[in-house]
Scaffold this active site. Structure first.
Site, mmCIF file in Angstrom:
data_model
loop_
_atom_site.group_PDB
_atom_site.id
_atom_site.type_symbol
_atom_site.label_atom_id
_atom_site.label_comp_id
_atom_site.label_asym_id
_atom_site.label_seq_id
_atom_site.Cartn_x
_atom_site.Cartn_y
_atom_site.Cartn_z
ATOM 1 C CG ASN A 49 85.397 -39.803 5.553
ATOM 2 O OD1 ASN A 49 84.868 -40.522 6.402
ATOM 3 N ND2 ASN A 49 85.092 -39.857 4.274
ATOM 4 C CG HIS A 60 81.839 -36.395 -7.712
ATOM 5 N ND1 HIS A 60 82.627 -37.152 -6.893
ATOM 6 C CD2 HIS A 60 82.394 -35.180 -7.734
ATOM 7 C CE1 HIS A 60 83.635 -36.426 -6.453
ATOM 8 N NE2 HIS A 60 83.513 -35.214 -6.925
ATOM 9 N NE ARG A 93 85.244 -37.413 -9.202
ATOM 10 C CZ ARG A 93 85.590 -37.928 -8.024
ATOM 11 N NH1 ARG A 93 86.537 -37.336 -7.284
ATOM 12 N NH2 ARG A 93 84.987 -39.000 -7.562
ATOM 13 C CE1 TYR A 113 87.926 -40.866 -6.623
ATOM 14 C CE2 TYR A 113 87.195 -41.359 -4.380
ATOM 15 C CZ TYR A 113 87.298 -40.470 -5.438
ATOM 16 O OH TYR A 113 86.786 -39.236 -5.322
ATOM 17 C CG ASP A 123 90.375 -37.752 -7.459
ATOM 18 O OD1 ASP A 123 89.706 -37.415 -6.465
ATOM 19 O OD2 ASP A 123 91.615 -37.948 -7.415
ATOM 20 C CG HIS A 135 91.397 -41.128 -4.694
ATOM 21 N ND1 HIS A 135 91.559 -41.795 -3.512
ATOM 22 C CD2 HIS A 135 90.505 -40.162 -4.447
ATOM 23 C CE1 HIS A 135 90.786 -41.263 -2.582
ATOM 24 N NE2 HIS A 135 90.123 -40.267 -3.123
ATOM 25 C CD GLU A 188 90.826 -34.374 -7.117
ATOM 26 O OE1 GLU A 188 89.842 -34.270 -7.873
ATOM 27 O OE2 GLU A 188 90.714 -34.499 -5.892
ATOM 28 C CD GLU A 228 90.706 -35.085 -2.130
ATOM 29 O OE1 GLU A 228 90.111 -34.622 -3.117
ATOM 30 O OE2 GLU A 228 90.424 -36.184 -1.644
ATOM 31 N NE ARG A 258 90.360 -31.466 -5.621
ATOM 32 C CZ ARG A 258 89.089 -31.487 -5.269
ATOM 33 N NH1 ARG A 258 88.364 -30.374 -5.251
ATOM 34 N NH2 ARG A 258 88.516 -32.618 -4.891
ATOM 35 C CG ASP A 265 84.544 -36.799 3.077
ATOM 36 O OD1 ASP A 265 84.234 -37.159 1.925
ATOM 37 O OD2 ASP A 265 85.668 -36.325 3.371
ATOM 38 C CD GLU A 294 84.955 -32.784 -4.778
ATOM 39 O OE1 GLU A 294 85.980 -32.346 -4.239
ATOM 40 O OE2 GLU A 294 84.704 -33.992 -4.885
ATOM 41 C CD1 TRP A 317 90.384 -46.875 -1.467
ATOM 42 C CD2 TRP A 317 90.225 -44.789 -0.652
ATOM 43 N NE1 TRP A 317 89.126 -46.460 -1.699
ATOM 44 C CE2 TRP A 317 88.974 -45.189 -1.215
ATOM 45 C CE3 TRP A 317 90.348 -43.527 -0.117
ATOM 46 C CZ2 TRP A 317 87.859 -44.334 -1.230
ATOM 47 C CZ3 TRP A 317 89.243 -42.682 -0.117
ATOM 48 C CH2 TRP A 317 88.029 -43.115 -0.655
HETATM 49 O O1 LIG Z 1 88.070 -35.459 -4.944
HETATM 50 C C1 LIG Z 1 87.282 -35.999 -4.151
HETATM 51 O O2 LIG Z 1 86.150 -35.591 -3.879
HETATM 52 C C2 LIG Z 1 87.715 -37.274 -3.470
HETATM 53 O O3 LIG Z 1 89.104 -37.358 -3.435
HETATM 54 C C3 LIG Z 1 87.036 -37.402 -2.142
HETATM 55 O O4 LIG Z 1 85.806 -38.005 -2.369
HETATM 56 C C4 LIG Z 1 87.795 -38.198 -1.106
HETATM 57 O O5 LIG Z 1 87.909 -39.539 -1.538
HETATM 58 C C5 LIG Z 1 87.034 -38.145 0.207
HETATM 59 O O6 LIG Z 1 86.844 -36.804 0.555
HETATM 60 C C6 LIG Z 1 87.782 -38.870 1.301
HETATM 61 O O7 LIG Z 1 87.083 -38.758 2.515
HETATM 62 MG MG LIG Z 2 90.016 -36.090 -4.824
#
Ligand SMILES: O=C(O)[C@@H](O)[C@@H](O)[C@H](O)[C@H](O)CO
Ligand SMILES: [Mg+2]
Length: 403
Positions: free
Chosen positions: A37, A122, A147, A159, A210, A212, A236, A262, A283, A316, A339, A403
């Site tokens: 992404n 989500h 989530r 976020y 999350d 983040h 997370e 992730e 993840r 993504d 997820e 971010w």
């Molecule tokens: O846990 C998640 O799904 C996030 O951390 C993602 O949405 C992440 O922000 C995106 O994959 C970034 O491209």
């Molecule tokens: Mg995440």
């Protein structure tokens, strides 16, 4: 069997995707997701200009040898671009091998270890009330795990709060948009969010959140402790995980389960976290961690320390990654959760797939291979459009932060 050709298909049905397609002299083809992404064209070039010339003429059944050739042969190892490109090749080769064996990929990996793959959705909202409504809507849709992310009072863009209801996509502009952040406001707000969500949804739904990558380790410990009454399934990405050792401090302060990974792309990114049991879920997933071949290594290593999988599955990551991941999830012994951010109708039309959702569980289907294809004619109608993930700045002084 020989690889006769391979090509990269970049398309943007609702968002950018990078797909590698490999063709063989026996008429079998395979596809792999290689989407990164905000840096999609870097991976597309890595594949087209550097990897594909080395694939032509090779035996596609030699998945392991090709993986080692691409990992060690590049000299420059690891990193998200390299490992997403390798993942695209690896996933396409596993797709071909499973088709040649005339079985779904999960059978080739060792057969199913469970009746279905529990997924989490989500739920998000601009404030606590809206988020509670969304959590209840997801419960109504049959999700057993949800989530919850919400806007934070005093912050303009946060976020995890989508522009639509089912469709969340963070890459949102031709140049990075700028979000504002205040840890203090977030840490005050989040326990209140889960107090209301848990009271509304009852004790049986798994709740996830999350952070983040935005907290320091001690802030993460504080949030984990504040959320203990609400029994989260996981918290997370509490803190940037380059410093794996920092999770030791978080562990000292909270029993809230921790998930991370992730953005990891090899086992080396998580080796210390796993062997010191500093996390509960890993993840990493197919598209960013070198494909099925490497993800299997990570999962087997994690199993030694009772760390379970929790594959990333945001919008993504293309349906090709989702299909491959669901086959992996059905097989992997130390499965935790998957997820599942639903893709848009346009995306699903470009990537027809066998996987299904029912009552909070998914199944990859019984189609030989990973069960996902690409409609190249339709894909061509959605050309690439540059888009970036946002950047984040502290609200009070503009310092750039995660971010
Ligand atoms: O846990 C998640 O799904 C996030 O951390 C993602 O949405 C992440 O922000 C995106 O994959 C970034 O491209
Ligand atoms: Mg995440």
């Amino acid at each position: 069997m020989k690889i006769t050709s391979a090509k990269v298909i970049v398309c943007a049905p609702s968002r950018n995707f990078v797909t590698l397609k490999i063709e063989t002299d026996e008429g079998l083809t395979g596809i792999g997701d290689a989407t990164l992404n905000g840096r999609e064209l870097a991976v597309a070039s890595y594949l087209t200009d550097h990897v594909i010339p080395c694939l032509i003429g090779r035996d596609p059944q030699q998945i392991e040898d090709i993986w080692q050739y691409l990992y060690k042969g590049a000299y420059w190892r690891r990193g998200p671009v390299t490992m997403s490109a390798i993942a695209g090749v690896d996933t396409a080769l596993w797709d071909i091998k499973a088709k040649a064996a005339n079985m779904p990929l999960y059978q080739l990996l060792g057969g199913k270890s469970r009746t279905g793959v529990m997924v989490y959705g989500h739920a998000n909202g601009k404030d606590i009330g809206h988020t509670v409504e969304e959590v209840l809507r997801y419960k109504e849709m049959g999700y057993k795990a949800i989530r919850a992310q919400s806007g934070v009072p005093g912050l303009e863009k946060v976020y995890g709060v989508g522009r639509g209801t089912m469709f969340y996509e963070p890459a949102d502009a031709d140049l990075p948009s700028e979000h504002d952040w205040s840890t203090e406001k977030y840490l005050r707000h989040t326990p209140e969010l889960f107090d209301k969500v848990r009271a509304a949804v009852g004790p049986d739904i798994h709740l996830l959140h999350d952070a983040h990558h935005r907290l320091t380790p001690i802030e993460a410990g504080r949030l984990g402790k504040d959320l203990e009454p609400y029994r989260l399934f996981w918290l997370e990405d509490t803190t940037p995980a380059e410093n794996q050792e920092s999770f030791r401090l978080i562990r000292q302060h909270t029993t809230t389960p921790l998930a991370v990974g992730e953005i990891f792309n090899t086992i080396w990114d998580c080796k210390d976290l796993i062997q010191n049991q500093l996390i509960d879920y890993i993840r990493a997933t197919v598209v960013h961690a070198g494909g099925i071949t490497h993800l299997r290594r990570i999962a087997d290593f994690a199993a030694l320390y009772q760390v379970r999988t929790g594959c990333h599955g945001a919008t993504d990551l293309s349906p090709v990654c989702m299909g491959a991941a669901l086959n992996f999830d059905l097989w992997v012994p130390n499965f935790g959760i998957q997820e599942y951010m639903r893709h848009t109708e346009e995306t699903d039309a470009v990537f027809p797939h066998a996987y299904t959702f029912k009552d909070g569980y998914m199944h990859p289907g019984e189609t030989p291979g990973h069960g996902v294809t690409i409609d190249e004619t339709l894909a061509a109608k959605y050309p690439y459009q540059r888009a970036y993930l946002p950047v984040n700045r502290l609200q009070h002084d503009g310092t750039l932060c995660s971010w």
